[in-house]
Design an enzyme around this catalytic site. Structure first.
Site, PDB file in Angstrom:
ATOM      1  N   HIS A 228      63.016  46.610  49.534  1.00 46.46           N
ATOM      2  CA  HIS A 228      62.411  47.885  49.989  1.00 46.46           C
ATOM      3  C   HIS A 228      61.325  48.256  48.970  1.00 46.46           C
ATOM      4  CE1 HIS A 228      62.071  51.680  51.946  1.00 46.46           C
ATOM      5  NE2 HIS A 228      63.210  52.263  51.595  1.00 46.46           N
ATOM      6  N   HIS A 269      58.117  42.215  57.416  1.00 51.01           N
ATOM      7  CA  HIS A 269      58.569  43.584  57.650  1.00 51.01           C
ATOM      8  C   HIS A 269      59.539  43.601  58.817  1.00 51.01           C
ATOM      9  CE1 HIS A 269      58.512  47.905  58.336  1.00 51.01           C
ATOM     10  NE2 HIS A 269      58.126  47.978  57.073  1.00 51.01           N
ATOM     11  N   ASP A 326      53.201  46.783  50.403  1.00 52.05           N
ATOM     12  CA  ASP A 326      53.385  46.584  48.967  1.00 52.05           C
ATOM     13  C   ASP A 326      52.566  45.434  48.397  1.00 52.05           C
ATOM     14  OD1 ASP A 326      55.152  48.681  48.510  1.00 52.05           O
ATOM     15  OD2 ASP A 326      56.828  47.534  49.307  1.00 52.05           O
TER      16      ASP A 326
HETATM   17  N1  CMC Z   1      59.088  35.057  52.399  1.00 56.16           N
HETATM   18  C1  CMC Z   1      59.613  33.958  53.008  1.00 56.16           C
HETATM   19  N2  CMC Z   1      60.365  33.990  54.127  1.00 56.16           N
HETATM   20  C2  CMC Z   1      60.590  35.207  54.662  1.00 56.16           C
HETATM   21  C3  CMC Z   1      60.085  36.389  54.091  1.00 56.16           C
HETATM   22  C4  CMC Z   1      59.298  36.283  52.923  1.00 56.16           C
HETATM   23  N3  CMC Z   1      58.799  37.369  52.340  1.00 56.16           N
HETATM   24  N4  CMC Z   1      60.467  37.462  54.822  1.00 56.16           N
HETATM   25  C5  CMC Z   1      61.203  36.963  55.836  1.00 56.16           C
HETATM   26  N5  CMC Z   1      61.266  35.600  55.737  1.00 56.16           N
HETATM   27  C6  CMC Z   1      61.924  34.692  56.696  1.00 56.16           C
HETATM   28  C7  CMC Z   1      63.428  34.727  56.576  1.00 56.16           C
HETATM   29  O1  CMC Z   1      63.893  33.743  55.683  1.00 56.16           O
HETATM   30  C8  CMC Z   1      63.861  34.463  57.998  1.00 56.16           C
HETATM   31  O2  CMC Z   1      63.684  33.095  58.247  1.00 56.16           O
HETATM   32  P1  CMC Z   1      64.694  32.307  59.280  1.00 56.16           P
HETATM   33  O3  CMC Z   1      64.496  32.991  60.600  1.00 56.16           O
HETATM   34  O4  CMC Z   1      64.234  30.909  59.244  1.00 56.16           O
HETATM   35  O5  CMC Z   1      66.069  32.505  58.711  1.00 56.16           O
HETATM   36  C9  CMC Z   1      62.802  35.204  58.832  1.00 56.16           C
HETATM   37  O6  CMC Z   1      61.618  35.200  58.010  1.00 56.16           O
HETATM   38  C10 CMC Z   1      63.174  36.631  59.197  1.00 56.16           C
HETATM   39  O7  CMC Z   1      63.509  37.335  57.999  1.00 56.16           O
HETATM   40  P2  CMC Z   1      64.653  38.425  57.878  1.00 56.16           P
HETATM   41  O8  CMC Z   1      65.059  38.506  56.438  1.00 56.16           O
HETATM   42  O9  CMC Z   1      65.703  38.137  58.898  1.00 56.16           O
HETATM   43  O10 CMC Z   1      63.846  39.726  58.325  1.00 56.16           O
HETATM   44  P3  CMC Z   1      64.246  41.226  58.029  1.00 56.16           P
HETATM   45  O11 CMC Z   1      63.594  42.056  59.071  1.00 56.16           O
HETATM   46  O12 CMC Z   1      65.728  41.340  57.861  1.00 56.16           O
HETATM   47  O13 CMC Z   1      63.597  41.497  56.581  1.00 56.16           O
HETATM   48  C11 CMC Z   1      62.113  42.120  54.855  1.00 56.16           C
HETATM   49  C12 CMC Z   1      62.425  42.183  56.363  1.00 56.16           C
HETATM   50  C13 CMC Z   1      60.926  43.046  54.568  1.00 56.16           C
HETATM   51  C14 CMC Z   1      63.315  42.594  54.045  1.00 56.16           C
HETATM   52  C15 CMC Z   1      61.757  40.655  54.483  1.00 56.16           C
HETATM   53  O14 CMC Z   1      60.617  40.247  55.207  1.00 56.16           O
HETATM   54  C16 CMC Z   1      61.557  40.457  52.989  1.00 56.16           C
HETATM   55  O15 CMC Z   1      62.523  40.224  52.256  1.00 56.16           O
HETATM   56  N6  CMC Z   1      60.266  40.563  52.481  1.00 56.16           N
HETATM   57  C17 CMC Z   1      59.997  40.476  51.080  1.00 56.16           C
HETATM   58  C18 CMC Z   1      60.286  41.835  50.412  1.00 56.16           C
HETATM   59  C19 CMC Z   1      59.249  42.893  50.749  1.00 56.16           C
HETATM   60  O16 CMC Z   1      58.055  42.668  50.695  1.00 56.16           O
HETATM   61  N7  CMC Z   1      59.731  44.107  51.068  1.00 56.16           N
HETATM   62  C20 CMC Z   1      58.888  45.259  51.354  1.00 56.16           C
HETATM   63  C21 CMC Z   1      58.970  45.685  52.783  1.00 56.16           C
HETATM   64  S1  CMC Z   1      57.688  46.850  53.257  1.00 56.16           S
HETATM   65  C22 CMC Z   1      57.875  48.250  52.272  1.00 56.16           C
HETATM   66  C23 CMC Z   1      59.223  48.823  52.202  1.00 56.16           C
HETATM   67  O17 CMC Z   1      59.992  48.862  53.177  1.00 56.16           O
HETATM   68  O18 CMC Z   1      59.576  49.331  51.153  1.00 56.16           O
END
Ligand code: CMC
Length: 391
Positions: A228, A269, A326
């Protein structure tokens, strides 16, 4: 799944009704009270946006003046609250301090707070918006061993904050105009984002009738995680680890490898599956800030190369992973000389506007119930206790 719908991460559960913020993740649309984020970023100010989120309408000039007056009259920290900081280790993370100090506001204002009274609720919201920058700057100065600065109430919100952060008595602080402008823009973009993890936390705690300072302290705790708000700090650390643009390919491969435990921070996201409209605005501001300040930051080259490479890569394309809010914000904060550990604190200052708006809305929504999810039990069936010597 028995009696309940199993929805880990609340992927498809609406936990409340809200009239504050609208997101269309596929179209990359973000509206605060109906106003497009692009228009607010262009024309508004953070304090006006805070009013809009809380009150539902843009203020008239008179209403804005009143609001600004209210906020500036609550910017001070009680001396005993400031002394609370002295208990921290000098190198404590400012998010740990912020969380604790904001939580302790409940100890200072709890008795005087009747959350049934709309005036008291409004006052608590104002106090939080007003005091957050003062507390944040005090946490920073404590961590570098500097005495706290009083808020200068003749200044506007973001300029006042920068003064509390960096001003020293002997020299007037020369702030380039772009500094407060950029900060104000980042605060507008971070002010609210409907039911994100920290806002949902504020609502969950709020649903129990807990006081708003405790609710916001819980929101700060939820914001801290790298998935987050902690992502802005994690992005900069990641860019520094990558080091140079020619190392970007390796980082991309590592992020694609599920066994590496490494994700591209600032990418992806839960809701935006096309682009994050805030990232587009921030990218542009990032170039302007570095240009105006005459800063050449090699981390911007790494970030641009990383974005370009990821957007061409089928792994990121298939999963609809785009730079989020971010990705570039840390480079701006760094150019403004805000230390990396403070990045998530900056996010917290801005998101306070959203947290209090949601808390206020929750308190006037008739069907608000205590947040109490159920579970799918996966443990053992009933069994008899086994005495120590029989195990
Ligand atoms: N790098 C590499 N792979 C990723 C990433 C990433 N940053 N984000 C998602 N994936 C992959 C993940 O491994 C999964 O792959 P598969 O379907 O093969 O298992 C797929 O994409 C879907 O990911 P998810 O984790 O199921 O998606 P989610 O909606 O649960 O998570 C998220 C969203 C923002 C937590 C995630 O994209 C992430 O960890 N991003 C990096 C951290 C980040 O930048 N966070 C800030 C978010 S925006 C501001 C805020 O909210 O504060």
């Amino acid at each position: 799944t028995g009696l309940f719908t199993y929805d880990p991460g609340f992927m498809s559960t609406a936990a409340c009704r809200s009239a504050i913020t609208y997101i269309d993740g596929d179209a990359g649309v973000l509206l605060y009270r109906g106003y497009p984020i692009e228009q607010l970023a262009q024309n508004s100010s953070f304090l006006e946006v805070a009013y809009l989120l809380m009150q539902g309408e843009l203020p008239t000039p008179g209403e804005f003046k009143n609001f600004e007056h209210e906020v500036t009259h609550h910017t001070m920290m009680r001396e005993s609250l400031r002394q609370f900081l002295n208990g921290f280790q000098y190198d404590a993370h400012p998010m740990a301090m912020l969380c604790a100090v904001v939580g302790s506001l409940a100890a200072f204002y709890h008795d005087s707070l009747d959350i049934e009274d709309p005036k008291q609720r409004h006052l608590a919201a104002i106090r939080l918006i007003a005091k957050m920058p003062t507390i944040a700057a005090a946490c920073y100065r404590y961590s570098i061993g500097w005495p706290t600065r009083f808020p200068r109430n003749s200044l506007e919100y973001c300029t006042r904050f920068l003064h509390m952060m960096f001003e020293v008595p002997s020299e007037p602080l020369e702030l380039p105009p772009v500094a407060a402008k950029a900060l104000d823009l980042l605060f507008i973009l971070h002010a609210d984002h409907e039911q994100n993890a920290s806002t949902s936390t504020v609502r969950l705690v709020g649903s129990t009738g807990a006081n708003p300072y405790a609710c916001v302290a819980a929101g700060i705790a939820a914001l801290w995680g790298p998935a987050h708000g902690g992502a802005n700090e994690a992005v900069l650390k990641m860019l520094e680890e990558i080091g140079t643009a020619d190392q970007v390919g390796k980082a991309i491969e590592k992020a694609k490898d599920k066994n590496s435990g490494f994700r591209l921070m600032g990418f992806g996201h839960r809701v935006y599956k096309n682009f994050d409209p805030r990232a587009t605005i921030i990218r542009e501001m990032c170039h302007k800030v570095l240009n105006d300040l005459g800063v050449h930051d090699p981390m911007l080259d790494v970030a641009m190369k990383l974005e370009e490479a990821a957007l061409k890569d089928s792994y990121f394309i298939e999963r609809k992973l785009y730079p989020n809010v971010d990705f570039y914000s840390g480079i701006i904060y760094k150019a403004l000389k805000i230390p990396t550990e403070m990045f998530t604190v900056m996010f917290a200052i801005a998101r306070t506007a959203g947290w209090v708006a949601h808390w206020l809305e929750q308190n006037v929504t008739p069907d608000t119930k205590i947040g109490r999810p159920r579970q799918i039990y996966t443990g053992s069936g009933p069994r008899d206790y086994v005495p120590f010597d029989k195990r």
